[in-house]
Write a protein that holds these residues in place. Structure first.
Motif, PDB file in Angstrom:
ATOM      1  N   GLU A  48       0.854  -1.184   0.000  1.00 43.74           N
ATOM      2  CA  GLU A  48       0.000   0.000   0.000  1.00 43.74           C
ATOM      3  C   GLU A  48       0.897   1.244   0.000  1.00 43.74           C
ATOM      4  OE1 GLU A  48      -1.574  -0.859   3.745  1.00 43.74           O
ATOM      5  OE2 GLU A  48      -2.673  -2.594   3.048  1.00 43.74           O
ATOM      6  N   PRO A  49       0.436   2.338  -0.594  1.00 45.50           N
ATOM      7  CA  PRO A  49       1.284   3.535  -0.678  1.00 45.50           C
ATOM      8  C   PRO A  49       1.711   4.087   0.686  1.00 45.50           C
ATOM      9  CG  PRO A  49      -0.647   3.764  -2.096  1.00 45.50           C
ATOM     10  CD  PRO A  49      -0.826   2.500  -1.318  1.00 45.50           C
ATOM     11  N   HIS A  50       0.865   3.975   1.712  1.00 44.86           N
ATOM     12  CA  HIS A  50       1.233   4.544   3.012  1.00 44.86           C
ATOM     13  C   HIS A  50       2.089   3.602   3.864  1.00 44.86           C
ATOM     14  CE1 HIS A  50      -2.423   2.352   4.083  1.00 44.86           C
ATOM     15  NE2 HIS A  50      -2.109   2.484   5.353  1.00 44.86           N
ATOM     16  N   LEU A  51       2.387   2.384   3.367  1.00 42.93           N
ATOM     17  CA  LEU A  51       3.297   1.477   4.062  1.00 42.93           C
ATOM     18  C   LEU A  51       4.713   1.754   3.565  1.00 42.93           C
ATOM     19  CD1 LEU A  51       3.819  -0.937   5.954  1.00 42.93           C
ATOM     20  CD2 LEU A  51       3.465  -2.415   3.976  1.00 42.93           C
ATOM     21  N   LEU A  52       5.537   2.326   4.429  1.00 45.64           N
ATOM     22  CA  LEU A  52       6.902   2.681   4.036  1.00 45.64           C
ATOM     23  C   LEU A  52       7.798   1.457   3.935  1.00 45.64           C
ATOM     24  CD1 LEU A  52       7.452   5.836   6.255  1.00 45.64           C
ATOM     25  CD2 LEU A  52       6.933   5.748   3.819  1.00 45.64           C
ATOM     26  N   GLY A  53       7.534   0.453   4.738  1.00 44.83           N
ATOM     27  CA  GLY A  53       8.349  -0.753   4.759  1.00 44.83           C
ATOM     28  C   GLY A  53       8.257  -1.406   6.119  1.00 44.83           C
ATOM     29  N   VAL A  54       9.220  -2.275   6.402  1.00 48.01           N
ATOM     30  CA  VAL A  54       9.270  -2.920   7.709  1.00 48.01           C
ATOM     31  C   VAL A  54      10.594  -2.581   8.374  1.00 48.01           C
ATOM     32  CG1 VAL A  54       7.699  -4.806   7.129  1.00 48.01           C
ATOM     33  CG2 VAL A  54      10.137  -5.087   6.739  1.00 48.01           C
ATOM     34  N   MET A  55      10.576  -2.608   9.699  1.00 52.45           N
ATOM     35  CA  MET A  55      11.799  -2.353  10.460  1.00 52.45           C
ATOM     36  C   MET A  55      12.024  -3.500  11.425  1.00 52.45           C
ATOM     37  SD  MET A  55      10.659   0.669  13.071  1.00 52.45           S
ATOM     38  CE  MET A  55      10.728   0.248  14.790  1.00 52.45           C
ATOM     39  N   ASN A  56      13.277  -3.710  11.766  1.00 49.89           N
ATOM     40  CA  ASN A  56      13.650  -4.737  12.729  1.00 49.89           C
ATOM     41  C   ASN A  56      13.904  -4.033  14.058  1.00 49.89           C
ATOM     42  OD1 ASN A  56      14.725  -6.772  14.247  1.00 49.89           O
ATOM     43  ND2 ASN A  56      16.223  -7.423  12.703  1.00 49.89           N
ATOM     44  N   LEU A  57      13.035  -4.294  15.021  1.00 46.86           N
ATOM     45  CA  LEU A  57      13.168  -3.677  16.337  1.00 46.86           C
ATOM     46  C   LEU A  57      13.457  -4.785  17.345  1.00 46.86           C
ATOM     47  CD1 LEU A  57      12.963  -1.047  18.007  1.00 46.86           C
ATOM     48  CD2 LEU A  57      10.555  -1.579  18.336  1.00 46.86           C
ATOM     49  N   ARG A  58      14.723  -4.931  17.690  1.00 48.96           N
ATOM     50  CA  ARG A  58      15.166  -5.965  18.627  1.00 48.96           C
ATOM     51  C   ARG A  58      14.651  -7.347  18.248  1.00 48.96           C
ATOM     52  NH1 ARG A  58      13.836  -1.545  21.512  1.00 48.96           N
ATOM     53  NH2 ARG A  58      11.848  -2.353  22.245  1.00 48.96           N
ATOM     54  N   GLY A  59      14.771  -7.686  16.959  1.00 51.86           N
ATOM     55  CA  GLY A  59      14.370  -8.993  16.478  1.00 51.86           C
ATOM     56  C   GLY A  59      12.913  -9.111  16.075  1.00 51.86           C
ATOM     57  N   GLU A  60      12.137  -8.071  16.259  1.00 51.48           N
ATOM     58  CA  GLU A  60      10.711  -8.078  15.908  1.00 51.48           C
ATOM     59  C   GLU A  60      10.514  -7.240  14.645  1.00 51.48           C
ATOM     60  OE1 GLU A  60       6.529  -7.197  18.256  1.00 51.48           O
ATOM     61  OE2 GLU A  60       8.329  -6.153  18.910  1.00 51.48           O
ATOM     62  N   LEU A  61       9.894  -7.831  13.615  1.00 49.05           N
ATOM     63  CA  LEU A  61       9.624  -7.099  12.379  1.00 49.05           C
ATOM     64  C   LEU A  61       8.305  -6.357  12.511  1.00 49.05           C
ATOM     65  CD1 LEU A  61      10.660  -9.576   9.559  1.00 49.05           C
ATOM     66  CD2 LEU A  61      11.827  -7.518  10.306  1.00 49.05           C
ATOM     67  N   LEU A  62       8.363  -5.045  12.301  1.00 47.00           N
ATOM     68  CA  LEU A  62       7.182  -4.200  12.434  1.00 47.00           C
ATOM     69  C   LEU A  62       6.949  -3.412  11.153  1.00 47.00           C
ATOM     70  CD1 LEU A  62       7.894  -2.596  15.932  1.00 47.00           C
ATOM     71  CD2 LEU A  62       6.498  -4.591  15.444  1.00 47.00           C
ATOM     72  N   PRO A  63       5.692  -3.304  10.707  1.00 48.82           N
ATOM     73  CA  PRO A  63       5.409  -2.426   9.566  1.00 48.82           C
ATOM     74  C   PRO A  63       5.517  -0.965  10.005  1.00 48.82           C
ATOM     75  CG  PRO A  63       3.370  -3.284  10.482  1.00 48.82           C
ATOM     76  CD  PRO A  63       4.494  -3.951  11.231  1.00 48.82           C
ATOM     77  N   VAL A  64       5.967  -0.123   9.098  1.00 50.54           N
ATOM     78  CA  VAL A  64       6.081   1.309   9.380  1.00 50.54           C
ATOM     79  C   VAL A  64       5.257   2.058   8.334  1.00 50.54           C
ATOM     80  CG1 VAL A  64       7.644   3.279   9.558  1.00 50.54           C
ATOM     81  CG2 VAL A  64       8.374   1.039  10.377  1.00 50.54           C
ATOM     82  N   TYR A  65       4.367   2.906   8.829  1.00 45.20           N
ATOM     83  CA  TYR A  65       3.436   3.635   7.977  1.00 45.20           C
ATOM     84  C   TYR A  65       3.727   5.132   7.986  1.00 45.20           C
ATOM     85  CZ  TYR A  65       0.673  -0.637   8.186  1.00 45.20           C
ATOM     86  OH  TYR A  65       0.250  -1.938   8.090  1.00 45.20           O
ATOM     87  N   ASP A  66       3.301   5.788   6.906  1.00 46.04           N
ATOM     88  CA  ASP A  66       3.355   7.241   6.807  1.00 46.04           C
ATOM     89  C   ASP A  66       1.915   7.739   6.742  1.00 46.04           C
ATOM     90  OD1 ASP A  66       3.946   9.875   6.401  1.00 46.04           O
ATOM     91  OD2 ASP A  66       4.811   9.617   4.412  1.00 46.04           O
ATOM     92  N   MET A 115      -1.516  -1.899  18.421  1.00 44.92           N
ATOM     93  CA  MET A 115      -2.677  -2.038  17.546  1.00 44.92           C
ATOM     94  C   MET A 115      -3.354  -3.377  17.817  1.00 44.92           C
ATOM     95  SD  MET A 115      -2.280   0.794  15.940  1.00 44.92           S
ATOM     96  CE  MET A 115      -3.425   0.666  14.618  1.00 44.92           C
ATOM     97  N   ASP A 116      -4.595  -3.522  17.342  1.00 44.05           N
ATOM     98  CA  ASP A 116      -5.312  -4.791  17.502  1.00 44.05           C
ATOM     99  C   ASP A 116      -4.581  -5.935  16.807  1.00 44.05           C
ATOM    100  OD1 ASP A 116      -7.259  -3.555  19.000  1.00 44.05           O
ATOM    101  OD2 ASP A 116      -8.662  -3.325  17.324  1.00 44.05           O
ATOM    102  N   ASP A 117      -3.984  -5.654  15.639  1.00 47.20           N
ATOM    103  CA  ASP A 117      -3.281  -6.678  14.871  1.00 47.20           C
ATOM    104  C   ASP A 117      -1.826  -6.850  15.290  1.00 47.20           C
ATOM    105  OD1 ASP A 117      -5.603  -6.921  13.440  1.00 47.20           O
ATOM    106  OD2 ASP A 117      -4.944  -5.633  11.802  1.00 47.20           O
ATOM    107  N   GLY A 118      -1.395  -6.159  16.301  1.00 49.95           N
ATOM    108  CA  GLY A 118      -0.006  -6.196  16.736  1.00 49.95           C
ATOM    109  C   GLY A 118       0.625  -4.834  16.578  1.00 49.95           C
ATOM    110  N   PRO A 119       1.836  -4.662  17.107  1.00 48.68           N
ATOM    111  CA  PRO A 119       2.473  -3.343  17.052  1.00 48.68           C
ATOM    112  C   PRO A 119       2.790  -2.907  15.623  1.00 48.68           C
ATOM    113  CG  PRO A 119       3.960  -4.985  17.965  1.00 48.68           C
ATOM    114  CD  PRO A 119       2.649  -5.662  17.771  1.00 48.68           C
ATOM    115  N   ALA A 120       2.734  -1.594  15.413  1.00 51.71           N
ATOM    116  CA  ALA A 120       3.051  -1.004  14.114  1.00 51.71           C
ATOM    117  C   ALA A 120       3.733   0.334  14.350  1.00 51.71           C
ATOM    118  CB  ALA A 120       1.788  -0.818  13.282  1.00 51.71           C
ATOM    119  N   GLY A 121       4.604   0.710  13.418  1.00 51.79           N
ATOM    120  CA  GLY A 121       5.313   1.971  13.520  1.00 51.79           C
ATOM    121  C   GLY A 121       4.665   3.047  12.668  1.00 51.79           C
TER     122      GLY A 121
END
Length: 187
Positions: free
Chosen positions: A77-95, A128-134
């Motif tokens: 999706e256009p507002h999904l910038l990508g994913v980040m690795n936060l201490r071994g946890e992959l999180l989506p990052v949005y704008d 978030m309900d679906d898990g953490p997000a950035g």
């Protein structure tokens, strides 16, 4: 004494009568008055997107971190910038600037052409309900406490089926646009 004067004398208290308890009751004794409810303020995390000040409930924020290297997701999706690795946890990052129409294109933060993010930029990790997000923000302004009387519902023109603006908060001359994190990151 006339009949009229007798009626008045029976109705009004005489100066020599003991009516102390009745006068206290009539004046509104503190024991009998209902306690005034003090408004309990709600804490919000305030941040900047472009030149506007936004806020989300502090209970929705898990942590704040510097912008790490983001991995771009093809055909996302256009507002999904990508994913980040936060201490071994992959999180989506949005704008959310794209959702709020504050920007037309996302910042180049992933891939070979990515530049360094601005120094004040941060990622808010939200629960978030679906898990953490950035969420990418330009800067964090701090925590603000707003009483319910300082918050207004968003104007009718801003509401829609999936509107992410939950309301407007005012503290002094500062206006805070309150976001609903679930709606702001909804696909």
């Amino acid at each position: 004494m006339s009949r009229f004067e007798a009626l008045l004398d029976a109705f009004f208290y005489r100066p020599d009568e003991d009516v102390g308890g009745l006068l206290d009751f009539a004046a509104g004794s503190d024991d009998l008055a209902p306690p005034l409810l003090e408004e309990e303020p709600v804490e919000y995390l305030a941040f900047r997107l472009e030149s506007e000040c936004y806020a989300v409930p502090i209970l929705a924020v898990r942590e704040i971190c510097k912008v790490p290297l983001l991995t771009e997701i093809p055909r996302a999706e256009p507002h999904l910038l990508g994913v980040m690795n936060l201490r071994g946890e992959l999180l989506p990052v949005y704008d959310v600037k794209l959702r709020l129409r504050l920007a037309e294109t996302p910042p180049l933060v992933a891939g070979p052409d990515a530049g360094l993010p601005p120094r004040a930029a941060r990622i808010l990790v939200l629960k978030m309900d679906d898990g953490p997000a950035g969420v990418w923000v330009d800067s964090v302004a701090g925590v603000v406490r707003l009483k319910p009387s300082m918050v207004e519902l968003s104007p009718a023109g801003l509401r829609g089926d999936r509107d992410c603006v939950a309301g407007l908060g005012r503290k002094g001359s500062q206006l805070y646009i309150l976001l609903d994190p679930e709606q702001a990151l909804a696909p």
